[in-house]
Design an enzyme around this catalytic site. Structure first.
Site, mmCIF file in Angstrom:
data_model
loop_
_atom_site.group_PDB
_atom_site.id
_atom_site.type_symbol
_atom_site.label_atom_id
_atom_site.label_comp_id
_atom_site.label_asym_id
_atom_site.label_seq_id
_atom_site.Cartn_x
_atom_site.Cartn_y
_atom_site.Cartn_z
ATOM 1 N N SER A 89 0.805 -1.217 0.000
ATOM 2 C CA SER A 89 0.000 0.000 0.000
ATOM 3 C C SER A 89 0.843 1.274 0.000
ATOM 4 C CB SER A 89 -0.955 -0.045 1.184
ATOM 5 O OG SER A 89 -1.895 0.981 1.088
ATOM 6 N N HIS A 90 0.693 2.079 1.033
ATOM 7 C CA HIS A 90 1.359 3.386 1.109
ATOM 8 C C HIS A 90 2.748 3.283 1.730
ATOM 9 C CE1 HIS A 90 -0.912 2.202 4.543
ATOM 10 N NE2 HIS A 90 -0.096 2.912 5.296
ATOM 11 N N ASP B 284 -2.098 6.636 -3.451
ATOM 12 C CA ASP B 284 -0.990 5.938 -2.787
ATOM 13 C C ASP B 284 -0.386 4.845 -3.662
ATOM 14 O OD1 ASP B 284 -3.065 4.081 -2.649
ATOM 15 O OD2 ASP B 284 -2.319 3.242 -0.764
ATOM 16 N N ASP C 120 -5.459 2.815 -3.881
ATOM 17 C CA ASP C 120 -6.767 2.765 -3.222
ATOM 18 C C ASP C 120 -7.022 3.970 -2.320
ATOM 19 O OD1 ASP C 120 -4.957 1.948 -1.328
ATOM 20 O OD2 ASP C 120 -6.036 0.139 -0.731
ATOM 21 N N ARG C 121 -5.961 4.676 -1.922
ATOM 22 C CA ARG C 121 -6.169 5.846 -1.064
ATOM 23 C C ARG C 121 -6.178 7.136 -1.886
ATOM 24 N NH1 ARG C 121 -3.166 5.177 4.694
ATOM 25 N NH2 ARG C 121 -3.718 3.003 5.035
ATOM 26 N N LYS D 244 -11.363 0.308 -1.371
ATOM 27 C CA LYS D 244 -11.389 1.754 -1.509
ATOM 28 C C LYS D 244 -10.745 2.100 -2.846
ATOM 29 C CE LYS D 244 -7.576 1.689 1.736
ATOM 30 N NZ LYS D 244 -7.526 1.295 3.123
ATOM 31 N N ASP E 14 -0.709 1.623 -4.155
ATOM 32 C CA ASP E 14 -1.530 0.700 -4.939
ATOM 33 C C ASP E 14 -2.837 1.318 -5.425
ATOM 34 O OD1 ASP E 14 -2.387 0.842 -2.290
ATOM 35 O OD2 ASP E 14 -3.376 -1.103 -2.399
HETATM 36 C C1 G1P Z 1 -4.430 1.387 8.393
HETATM 37 C C2 G1P Z 1 -5.553 2.397 8.425
HETATM 38 C C3 G1P Z 1 -6.859 1.713 8.080
HETATM 39 C C4 G1P Z 1 -6.738 0.993 6.747
HETATM 40 C C5 G1P Z 1 -5.541 0.056 6.770
HETATM 41 C C6 G1P Z 1 -5.310 -0.603 5.417
HETATM 42 O O1 G1P Z 1 -4.647 0.393 9.364
HETATM 43 O O2 G1P Z 1 -5.639 3.022 9.670
HETATM 44 O O3 G1P Z 1 -7.878 2.667 8.057
HETATM 45 O O4 G1P Z 1 -7.889 0.267 6.462
HETATM 46 O O5 G1P Z 1 -4.367 0.780 7.126
HETATM 47 O O6 G1P Z 1 -5.072 0.342 4.412
HETATM 48 P P1 G1P Z 1 -3.975 0.419 10.807
HETATM 49 O O7 G1P Z 1 -2.485 0.522 10.597
HETATM 50 O O8 G1P Z 1 -4.488 1.627 11.501
HETATM 51 O O9 G1P Z 1 -4.402 -0.866 11.445
HETATM 52 ZN ZN ZN Z 2 -3.227 1.417 -0.468
#
Ligand code: G1P
Ligand code: ZN
Length: 543
Positions: free
Chosen positions: A113-114, A277, A281-282, A376, A279
């Site tokens: 992800s990010h 981000d 999705d954000r 998302k 991938d």
């Molecule tokens: C974090 C974000 C959450 C999101 C997840 C996956 O999780 O807070 O909203 O769904 O990444 O992208 P966390 O690290 O808080 O468990």
């Molecule tokens: Zn992501």
């Protein structure tokens, strides 16, 4: 077919309830590690024999090699077909869409992800089910159990497959279809939004900057914003996916997308700015001189979605993760639609979306989406904003001001304390948990506690119960503080403190957010004794 049954050992695999596995890239590169996890996924979902899987990733370091291993293992395990994004690239929402469109049995998404990418950064892999969404808790539980006992995996011995040339080929008894990662997704977007209207907005001189952060959305944003909607060339910046995201941190928030923020608050700011981000999705939304918190974005999209063709008939309902601000609740109430509060993580929205109970959903962590996929979707949110801007003729700042006037403003911030020693983080949470019952009526930093509890969620669709989903404290002045431990960190524990202050006084809708939130920030520290218990005197990241 030349097949290997490699002996292997249990791994420190995916924790139940988390979506996918994220580790340092070097961990995934250890002998048999990725293979173990892939076989555990295949076993955990009841095998892949005769099944069709969609496979794609965000292009980070190790993406290409990992895809080759996955394809060789899918073939060895008897999969009928793998649909793969050209070059191994596909955004998370695009994978979700393709699983649904092709009625595939599931998909594998390669991304952290990010989180940063590279040999010394992070890698990740997750399985999405046939509805296109993250695996349910029951499935992740089975995958996890399998990682603890696995002793063997199947892989074909052959060398690499060509994943760069479009088309359908057969490889060792399995079909491999290489598809354009953007085309189906772009078509879906065109079916949801009024592209003519948005194109007319750009043609009228409306300016935009989209920062793809050297990540997967670059090709999507260029194809949709510049090629189809006629935004000026150069609208999309950092648009070529790179294995280490240009040595950056592909997290669309004011800290990591600082260049975009500076431009949007500078003298020649475009009308609209956005980022996505690793991938895809954000999303981050920012108007000229006007950052939109993800919680406000969800509320605004809920209030205005009817301006886009796909949502013209209104919304069935909305959902937000518990720590997301309650701004959307107030909008939903005025629209007379249901509003669900779910635990953090996208998978909880899946049941509500599948059951038709909600149309839009979102999280404070920059995730917004709708029933068009089961993830998302960053670019979707950007396009819905564009559709609303085009249809309303208003600026981002004007739309927000209208919403705050009608419903009040939820000032919002999140404080993250990263890489805290796990023992200390747990001790802090335990201590606060232990006194929740005694808090109502007490004072902290001048605020009076109204309610205090640990969030648990009863899924209205399948009746399952998820406990231990974060500690929440509300105050009589409309403030709220939420405490939870991150489930996605790759090092130590991350404590997240979410702070919110509702303001309905028309004279106080334009305060400095940090000032508006200072009292609840102090109260949160006092109640949790966070500083003394963790040895930290300030958060590492404030978003
Ligand atoms: C974090 C974000 C959450 C999101 C997840 C996956 O999780 O807070 O909203 O769904 O990444 O992208 P966390 O690290 O808080 O468990
Ligand atoms: Zn992501």
């Amino acid at each position: 077919m030349p097949m290997q049954f490699a002996r292997t050992e249990p791994i420190d695999g995916q924790k139940p309830g988390t979506s996918g596995l994220r580790k340092k890239t070097k961990v995934f590169q250890r002998p048999h590690y990725l293979e173990n996890y892939v076989q555990s996924i295949f076993d955990g979902i009841g095998g892949v024999e005769g099944k069709t899987l969609v496979v794609g990733g965000d292009g980070r370091f190790f993406n290409d090699q990992a895809i080759q291993i996955i394809l060789r293992m899918a073939a060895a395990n008897g999969a009928a077909k793998c649909i793969v994004g050209q070059g191994g690239i596909m955004s998370t929402p695009a994978v979700s869409h393709l699983i649904r469109k092709r009625k595939a049995d599931g998909g594998l998404i390669l991304s952290a992800s990010h989180n940063p990418g590279g040999p010394d950064a992070d890698f990740g892999l997750k399985y999405n089910g046939p509805n296109g969404g993250p695996a349910t808790e029951a499935v992740t539980e089975r995958i996890y159990e399998r990682t603890k006992t696995i002793d063997c995996y199947k892989i074909i011995a052959s060398g690499g497959m060509d994943i760069d040339t479009l088309g359908l080929r057969s490889h060792q008894g399995m079909q491999v279809e290489i598809v354009d990662p953007v085309e189906d997704y772009a078509e879906l977007m065109e079916s949801l939004f009024d592209f003519d209207k948005i194109a007319a907005l750009f043609a009228s001189g409306f300016t935009m900057r989209f920062d793809a952060m050297h990540a997967v959305t670059g090709p999507y944003a260029k194809a949709i914003l510049e090629d189809r909607l006629g935004a000026a060339p150069g609208t999309v910046v950092n648009g070529t996916p790179s294995p280490d995201f240009g040595n950056g941190h592909p997290d669309p928030n004011p800290i990591w997308a600082k260049t975009l923020m500076d431009e949007m608050y500078g003298p020649s700011a475009p009308d609209f700015g956005a980022a996505s981000d690793g991938d895809g999705d954000r999303n981050m939304i920012v108007g000229r001189n006007c950052y939109v918190t993800p919680s406000d974005s969800l509320a605004l999209l809920t209030a205005q979605a009817h301006l886009a063709p796909a949502y013209a008939k209104g919304l069935a309902g909305v959902a937000r993760s518990m720590p997301t601000s309650r701004a959307v609740d107030r909008v939903a109430e005025s629209l007379g639609i249901g509003c669900y509060e779910t635990p953090t993580g996208w998978k909880f929205f899946g049941n509500l979306l599948d059951a038709g109970k909600v149309t839009l959903c979102g999280e404070e962590s920059a995730g917004t989406g709708s029933d068009h996929v089961r993830e998302k979707d960053g670019l979707w949110a950007v396009l819905l904003w564009l559709n609303i801007l085009a249809e309303s003729g208003k600026s981002v700042a004007e739309l927000l001001a209208d919403m705050w006037k009608a419903h009040g403003r939820c000032y919002y911030t999140r404080h993250d304390y990263e890489d805290v020693e796990s023992d200390k983080a747990n001790a802090m949470m335990d201590a606060l948990r232990g006194k929740l019952d005694d808090l109502p009526g007490t004072e902290a930093a001048g605020l009076t506690v109204e309610t205090a509890d640990e969030f648990a969620y009863d899924d209205p669709v399948d009746g399952s119960r998820s406990t231990g989903q974060g500690l929440r404290v509300t105050f009589t002045n409309g403030a709220r503080a939420v405490f939870r431990l991150s489930g996605t960190g790759t090092q130590g524990a991350t404590i997240r403190v979410y702070l919110e202050q509702l303001e309905t006084d028309p004279a106080k809708l334009d305060l400095d957010p940090a000032e508006a939130l200072a009292p609840v920030a102090r109260a949160a520290l006092e109640l949790s004794d966070l500083q003394a218990m963790t040895g930290r005197d300030a958060p590492d990241v404030i978003t």
